[in-house]
Design a protein around this motif. Structure first.
Motif, PDB file in Angstrom:
ATOM      1  N   GLU A   1       0.822  -1.215   0.000  1.00  0.00           N
ATOM      2  CA  GLU A   1       0.000   0.000   0.000  1.00  0.00           C
ATOM      3  C   GLU A   1       0.854   1.263   0.000  1.00  0.00           C
ATOM      4  N   LYS A   2       2.125   1.136   0.388  1.00  0.00           N
ATOM      5  CA  LYS A   2       3.062   2.264   0.396  1.00  0.00           C
ATOM      6  C   LYS A   2       4.173   2.075  -0.635  1.00  0.00           C
ATOM      7  N   ARG A   3       3.969   1.183  -1.583  1.00  0.00           N
ATOM      8  CA  ARG A   3       4.979   0.872  -2.606  1.00  0.00           C
ATOM      9  C   ARG A   3       6.320   0.502  -1.960  1.00  0.00           C
ATOM     10  N   ASN A   4       6.215  -0.223  -0.840  1.00  0.00           N
ATOM     11  CA  ASN A   4       7.396  -0.680  -0.085  1.00  0.00           C
ATOM     12  C   ASN A   4       8.323   0.472   0.306  1.00  0.00           C
ATOM     13  N   ALA A   5       7.742   1.643   0.535  1.00  0.00           N
ATOM     14  CA  ALA A   5       8.550   2.774   0.979  1.00  0.00           C
ATOM     15  C   ALA A   5       9.252   2.435   2.284  1.00  0.00           C
TER      16      ALA A   5
ATOM     17  N   GLY B   1       9.283  -9.085  -3.794  1.00  0.00           N
ATOM     18  CA  GLY B   1       8.344 -10.018  -4.396  1.00  0.00           C
ATOM     19  C   GLY B   1       8.261  -9.792  -5.897  1.00  0.00           C
ATOM     20  N   THR B   2       7.231 -10.333  -6.499  1.00  0.00           N
ATOM     21  CA  THR B   2       7.075 -10.248  -7.952  1.00  0.00           C
ATOM     22  C   THR B   2       5.759  -9.578  -8.334  1.00  0.00           C
ATOM     23  N   ALA B   3       5.385  -8.571  -7.562  1.00  0.00           N
ATOM     24  CA  ALA B   3       4.138  -7.845  -7.824  1.00  0.00           C
ATOM     25  C   ALA B   3       4.390  -6.516  -8.513  1.00  0.00           C
ATOM     26  N   GLY B   4       5.601  -6.325  -9.036  1.00  0.00           N
ATOM     27  CA  GLY B   4       5.884  -5.122  -9.809  1.00  0.00           C
ATOM     28  C   GLY B   4       6.423  -3.961  -9.016  1.00  0.00           C
ATOM     29  N   ILE B   5       6.956  -4.207  -7.796  1.00  0.00           N
ATOM     30  CA  ILE B   5       7.530  -3.131  -7.000  1.00  0.00           C
ATOM     31  C   ILE B   5       8.629  -3.706  -6.108  1.00  0.00           C
ATOM     32  N   PHE B   6       9.799  -3.065  -6.127  1.00  0.00           N
ATOM     33  CA  PHE B   6      10.837  -3.420  -5.161  1.00  0.00           C
ATOM     34  C   PHE B   6      10.732  -2.455  -3.990  1.00  0.00           C
ATOM     35  N   ALA B   7      11.085  -1.206  -4.207  1.00  0.00           N
ATOM     36  CA  ALA B   7      10.899  -0.185  -3.174  1.00  0.00           C
ATOM     37  C   ALA B   7      10.896   1.180  -3.848  1.00  0.00           C
ATOM     38  N   GLY B   8       9.837   1.936  -3.621  1.00  0.00           N
ATOM     39  CA  GLY B   8       9.690   3.231  -4.253  1.00  0.00           C
ATOM     40  C   GLY B   8      10.490   4.334  -3.600  1.00  0.00           C
ATOM     41  N   GLY B   9      11.344   3.994  -2.635  1.00  0.00           N
ATOM     42  CA  GLY B   9      12.195   4.992  -1.994  1.00  0.00           C
ATOM     43  C   GLY B   9      11.883   5.125  -0.520  1.00  0.00           C
ATOM     44  N   ALA B  10      12.471   6.143   0.078  1.00  0.00           N
ATOM     45  CA  ALA B  10      12.167   6.440   1.474  1.00  0.00           C
ATOM     46  C   ALA B  10      10.738   6.980   1.567  1.00  0.00           C
ATOM     47  N   ASP B  11      10.167   6.890   2.744  1.00  0.00           N
ATOM     48  CA  ASP B  11       8.832   7.427   2.985  1.00  0.00           C
ATOM     49  C   ASP B  11       8.935   8.954   2.992  1.00  0.00           C
ATOM     50  N   ILE B  12       8.437   9.601   1.926  1.00  0.00           N
ATOM     51  CA  ILE B  12       8.616  11.048   1.758  1.00  0.00           C
ATOM     52  C   ILE B  12       7.925  11.820   2.872  1.00  0.00           C
TER      53      ILE B  12
ATOM     54  N   ALA C   1      13.045   0.477  -8.335  1.00  0.00           N
ATOM     55  CA  ALA C   1      13.915   0.592  -7.170  1.00  0.00           C
ATOM     56  C   ALA C   1      14.434   2.024  -7.222  1.00  0.00           C
ATOM     57  N   LEU C   2      13.814   2.904  -6.485  1.00  0.00           N
ATOM     58  CA  LEU C   2      14.081   4.337  -6.610  1.00  0.00           C
ATOM     59  C   LEU C   2      14.560   4.916  -5.278  1.00  0.00           C
ATOM     60  N   GLY C   3      15.443   5.907  -5.363  1.00  0.00           N
ATOM     61  CA  GLY C   3      15.910   6.580  -4.159  1.00  0.00           C
ATOM     62  C   GLY C   3      16.488   5.593  -3.164  1.00  0.00           C
ATOM     63  N   GLY C   4      15.951   5.605  -1.950  1.00  0.00           N
ATOM     64  CA  GLY C   4      16.404   4.677  -0.929  1.00  0.00           C
ATOM     65  C   GLY C   4      16.201   3.225  -1.309  1.00  0.00           C
ATOM     66  N   GLY C   5      15.208   2.958  -2.152  1.00  0.00           N
ATOM     67  CA  GLY C   5      14.998   1.588  -2.620  1.00  0.00           C
ATOM     68  C   GLY C   5      16.154   1.113  -3.477  1.00  0.00           C
ATOM     69  N   ALA C   6      16.649   1.990  -4.355  1.00  0.00           N
ATOM     70  CA  ALA C   6      17.822   1.647  -5.150  1.00  0.00           C
ATOM     71  C   ALA C   6      19.034   1.478  -4.254  1.00  0.00           C
ATOM     72  N   GLU C   7      19.183   2.359  -3.268  1.00  0.00           N
ATOM     73  CA  GLU C   7      20.329   2.269  -2.361  1.00  0.00           C
ATOM     74  C   GLU C   7      20.291   0.979  -1.545  1.00  0.00           C
ATOM     75  N   LEU C   8      19.106   0.513  -1.220  1.00  0.00           N
ATOM     76  CA  LEU C   8      18.974  -0.776  -0.544  1.00  0.00           C
ATOM     77  C   LEU C   8      19.483  -1.901  -1.446  1.00  0.00           C
TER      78      LEU C   8
END
Length: 247
Positions: free
Chosen positions: A21-25, A53-64, A102-109
């Motif tokens: 629900e938070k795009r894995n923020a 997982g395989t639902a089309g999202i790794f992590a959209g970044g830190a929680d803005i 995998a964006l922002g903090g998600g990419a850094e992870l």
């Protein structure tokens, strides 16, 4: 509610970011849970597979929402950077399995892991400068090590996104799988190959590769000395010689 799903196996943990629900923020609660995973793997070293997982999202970044309200003392506390550094320093190898952004903090992870596998629809990006901050959780030093200084500066300065094909070409990822269903099998296949090796040799190899240049060749020599006295080394080499003689 937990932001992680954790599956335990004898030789590895499979950890799935689970905040769809938070795009894995990556928020403070998720950081705390990741610290818990690190504590477990430091106490009982095993391989780690980290995925969204395989639902089309790794992590959209830190929680803005949280990031917007953080001040200078929060920045100095290295909230995200601290846990990513801890993941990077885990005793045994880690693999990030990335599907979707995998964006922002998600990419850094993902960069904090030793290896990366992604789907064809994955993409990476560091949009921090567009939000008035820097990529302060590892990208400024891990990204140059992965793709070279000039290319890393371009990506950090512009926030441009890198698709899966380019990520493979520039060395940002190790493998690309076409279909999401193949992502976790491919990542586990990499871990299976690692698991065939000596755990101690694998651990010391990671330590040597991650060490600063000044540590070499001394660290290599000491590591090899330890391994030369290890009973598993003798067993493995004896088995190798016996197999060769039986051919």
């Amino acid at each position: 509610m937990s932001g992680l799903r954790i599956e335990e196996y004898p030789d590895r943990l499979v950890v799935t970011l689970d905040r769809p629900e938070k795009r894995n923020a990556i928020d403070a609660d998720l950081v705390a849970e990741l610290h818990g995973v690190c504590a477990e793997l430091e106490a009982r070293p095993r391989l780690l597979l980290l995925t969204g997982g395989t639902a089309g999202i790794f992590a959209g970044g830190a929680d803005i929402g949280q990031l917007r309200d953080r001040g200078r003392l929060d920045a100095l506390a290295a909230i995200n950077a601290g846990v990513f550094a801890r993941i990077r320093a885990l005793p045994l190898p880690t693999v990030a399995a990335v599907d979707g952004p995998a964006l922002g903090g998600g990419a850094e992870l993902a960069y904090a892991c030793d290896l990366r596998v992604c789907t064809a629809r994955a993409f990476f990006g560091q949009p921090e400068v567009r939000l008035g901050i820097i990529a302060g959780a590892g990208a400024t030093h891990r990204l140059p090590a992965l793709v070279g200084e000039a290319r890393a500066k371009e990506l950090l300065f512009t926030g441009r996104r890198v698709d899966a094909a380019e990520a493979l070409r520039i060395g940002l990822v190790n493998r690309v799988v076409e279909e999401p269903d193949g992502l976790l099998p491919s990542a586990n296949e990499l871990l299976d190959e690692m698991a065939k090796g000596s755990t101690l040799a694998l651990r010391l190899t990671k330590l040597a590769v991650d060490a600063p240049p000044a540590a070499h060749p001394h660290l290599d020599l000491v590591s090899q000395a330890v391994l030369f006295e290890d009973e598993e080394k003798r067993r493995r080499m004896t088995e190798f010689l016996e197999r060769r003689r039986s051919r």
